[in-house]
Scaffold this motif. Structure first.
Motif, PDB file in Angstrom:
ATOM      1  N   MET A  82       0.864  -1.182   0.000  1.00  0.00           N
ATOM      2  CA  MET A  82       0.000   0.000   0.000  1.00  0.00           C
ATOM      3  C   MET A  82       0.902   1.234   0.000  1.00  0.00           C
ATOM      4  SD  MET A  82      -2.289  -1.537   3.104  1.00  0.00           S
ATOM      5  CE  MET A  82      -3.587  -0.330   3.127  1.00  0.00           C
ATOM      6  N   ARG A  83       0.762   2.061  -1.008  1.00  0.00           N
ATOM      7  CA  ARG A  83       1.560   3.284  -1.119  1.00  0.00           C
ATOM      8  C   ARG A  83       0.645   4.487  -1.189  1.00  0.00           C
ATOM      9  NH1 ARG A  83       4.458  -0.363  -4.473  1.00  0.00           N
ATOM     10  NH2 ARG A  83       6.601  -0.688  -3.745  1.00  0.00           N
ATOM     11  N   ASN A  84       1.204   5.642  -0.840  1.00  0.00           N
ATOM     12  CA  ASN A  84       0.461   6.892  -0.910  1.00  0.00           C
ATOM     13  C   ASN A  84      -0.891   6.769  -0.202  1.00  0.00           C
ATOM     14  OD1 ASN A  84      -0.004   9.551  -1.588  1.00  0.00           O
ATOM     15  ND2 ASN A  84      -0.746   9.092  -3.644  1.00  0.00           N
ATOM     16  N   LEU A  85      -0.850   6.273   1.010  1.00  0.00           N
ATOM     17  CA  LEU A  85      -2.086   6.060   1.761  1.00  0.00           C
ATOM     18  C   LEU A  85      -2.819   7.375   1.964  1.00  0.00           C
ATOM     19  CD1 LEU A  85      -0.694   3.359   4.115  1.00  0.00           C
ATOM     20  CD2 LEU A  85      -2.850   3.143   2.871  1.00  0.00           C
ATOM     21  N   ALA A  86      -4.124   7.297   1.864  1.00  0.00           N
ATOM     22  CA  ALA A  86      -4.969   8.481   1.879  1.00  0.00           C
ATOM     23  C   ALA A  86      -6.005   8.370   2.991  1.00  0.00           C
ATOM     24  CB  ALA A  86      -5.644   8.630   0.524  1.00  0.00           C
ATOM     25  N   PRO A  87      -6.658   9.471   3.345  1.00  0.00           N
ATOM     26  CA  PRO A  87      -7.652   9.441   4.418  1.00  0.00           C
ATOM     27  C   PRO A  87      -8.806   8.470   4.185  1.00  0.00           C
ATOM     28  CG  PRO A  87      -6.976  11.682   3.992  1.00  0.00           C
ATOM     29  CD  PRO A  87      -6.334  10.835   2.932  1.00  0.00           C
ATOM     30  N   GLY A  88      -9.046   8.072   2.956  1.00  0.00           N
ATOM     31  CA  GLY A  88     -10.120   7.131   2.667  1.00  0.00           C
ATOM     32  C   GLY A  88      -9.734   5.678   2.789  1.00  0.00           C
ATOM     33  N   ASP A  89      -8.481   5.407   3.143  1.00  0.00           N
ATOM     34  CA  ASP A  89      -7.982   4.033   3.177  1.00  0.00           C
ATOM     35  C   ASP A  89      -8.085   3.312   4.515  1.00  0.00           C
ATOM     36  OD1 ASP A  89      -5.264   5.031   1.012  1.00  0.00           O
ATOM     37  OD2 ASP A  89      -7.201   4.143   0.478  1.00  0.00           O
ATOM     38  N   PRO A  90      -8.244   3.997   5.628  1.00  0.00           N
ATOM     39  CA  PRO A  90      -8.241   3.287   6.911  1.00  0.00           C
ATOM     40  C   PRO A  90      -9.363   2.263   7.040  1.00  0.00           C
ATOM     41  CG  PRO A  90      -7.956   5.631   7.265  1.00  0.00           C
ATOM     42  CD  PRO A  90      -8.309   5.442   5.816  1.00  0.00           C
ATOM     43  N   GLY A  91      -9.110   1.258   7.868  1.00  0.00           N
ATOM     44  CA  GLY A  91     -10.111   0.248   8.132  1.00  0.00           C
ATOM     45  C   GLY A  91      -9.444  -1.015   8.604  1.00  0.00           C
ATOM     46  N   GLY A  92     -10.263  -2.023   8.831  1.00  0.00           N
ATOM     47  CA  GLY A  92      -9.743  -3.346   9.116  1.00  0.00           C
ATOM     48  C   GLY A  92      -9.511  -4.063   7.808  1.00  0.00           C
ATOM     49  N   TYR A  93      -8.313  -4.537   7.583  1.00  0.00           N
ATOM     50  CA  TYR A  93      -7.991  -5.229   6.335  1.00  0.00           C
ATOM     51  C   TYR A  93      -7.938  -6.728   6.607  1.00  0.00           C
ATOM     52  CZ  TYR A  93      -7.107  -0.977   3.729  1.00  0.00           C
ATOM     53  OH  TYR A  93      -7.259   0.213   3.069  1.00  0.00           O
ATOM     54  N   TYR A  94      -8.695  -7.456   5.802  1.00  0.00           N
ATOM     55  CA  TYR A  94      -8.858  -8.882   6.006  1.00  0.00           C
ATOM     56  C   TYR A  94      -8.424  -9.643   4.757  1.00  0.00           C
ATOM     57  CZ  TYR A  94     -11.702  -7.608  10.008  1.00  0.00           C
ATOM     58  OH  TYR A  94     -12.139  -7.099  11.203  1.00  0.00           O
ATOM     59  N   CYS A  95      -7.716 -10.714   4.987  1.00  0.00           N
ATOM     60  CA  CYS A  95      -7.334 -11.630   3.928  1.00  0.00           C
ATOM     61  C   CYS A  95      -8.377 -12.745   3.868  1.00  0.00           C
ATOM     62  CB  CYS A  95      -5.955 -12.199   4.251  1.00  0.00           C
ATOM     63  SG  CYS A  95      -5.356 -13.463   3.134  1.00  0.00           S
ATOM     64  N   ALA A  96      -8.756 -13.120   2.678  1.00  0.00           N
ATOM     65  CA  ALA A  96      -9.749 -14.180   2.522  1.00  0.00           C
ATOM     66  C   ALA A  96      -9.379 -15.067   1.342  1.00  0.00           C
ATOM     67  CB  ALA A  96     -11.137 -13.583   2.315  1.00  0.00           C
ATOM     68  N   ALA A  97      -9.829 -16.302   1.401  1.00  0.00           N
ATOM     69  CA  ALA A  97      -9.524 -17.243   0.322  1.00  0.00           C
ATOM     70  C   ALA A  97     -10.621 -18.286   0.216  1.00  0.00           C
ATOM     71  CB  ALA A  97      -8.182 -17.936   0.577  1.00  0.00           C
TER      72      ALA A  97
END
Length: 124
Positions: A82-97
């Motif tokens: 993740m580059r150039n993170l912006a104010p709209g990017d925050p949250g819980g990030y989950y990996c799924a398969a």
């Protein structure tokens, strides 16, 4: 049963970078449909970057050009750069398969294997 463990989340300033990692317990992980999803309280879960069983990647429009699935992923890993993170990017990030195409087509709603998530916060 596939166990997924995310790591790499944290707090960065706007414009900063993070690399999330998802370690899978399944040795055939590379053949699964999989992806990274973001959950923000009060909003629907959204797919950030998803990969089909042939390795084709789709990115959410808001992250295109900023987030990438690195090609140097280890066999049982799914990283998200993740580059150039912006104010709209925050949250819980989950990996799924999932190994089921119908589950993947349904954005893995109510199916598939999920990690416990890793939080991302962005400060201005």
């Amino acid at each position: 049963q596939v166990r997924l463990v995310e790591s790499g989340g944290g707090s960065v300033q706007s414009g900063g970078s993070l690399r999330l990692s998802c370690a899978a317990s399944e040795y055939t992980f590379s053949k699964y449909f999989k992806g990274w999803f973001r959950l923000v309280p009060g909003k629907e879960r959204e797919a950030v970057a998803i990969i089909d069983s042939d390795g084709r990647i789709n990115y959410q429009d808001s992250v295109k050009g900023r987030f990438t699935i690195p090609v140097d992923n280890a066999k049982n890993n799914l990283d998200l750069q993740m580059r150039n993170l912006a104010p709209g990017d925050p949250g819980g990030y989950y990996c799924a398969a999932t190994g089921v195409s119908a589950c993947f087509a349904g954005n893995m709603g109510g199916c598939g294997y999920w990690g416990r998530g890793t939080p991302v916060t962005v400060s201005s």
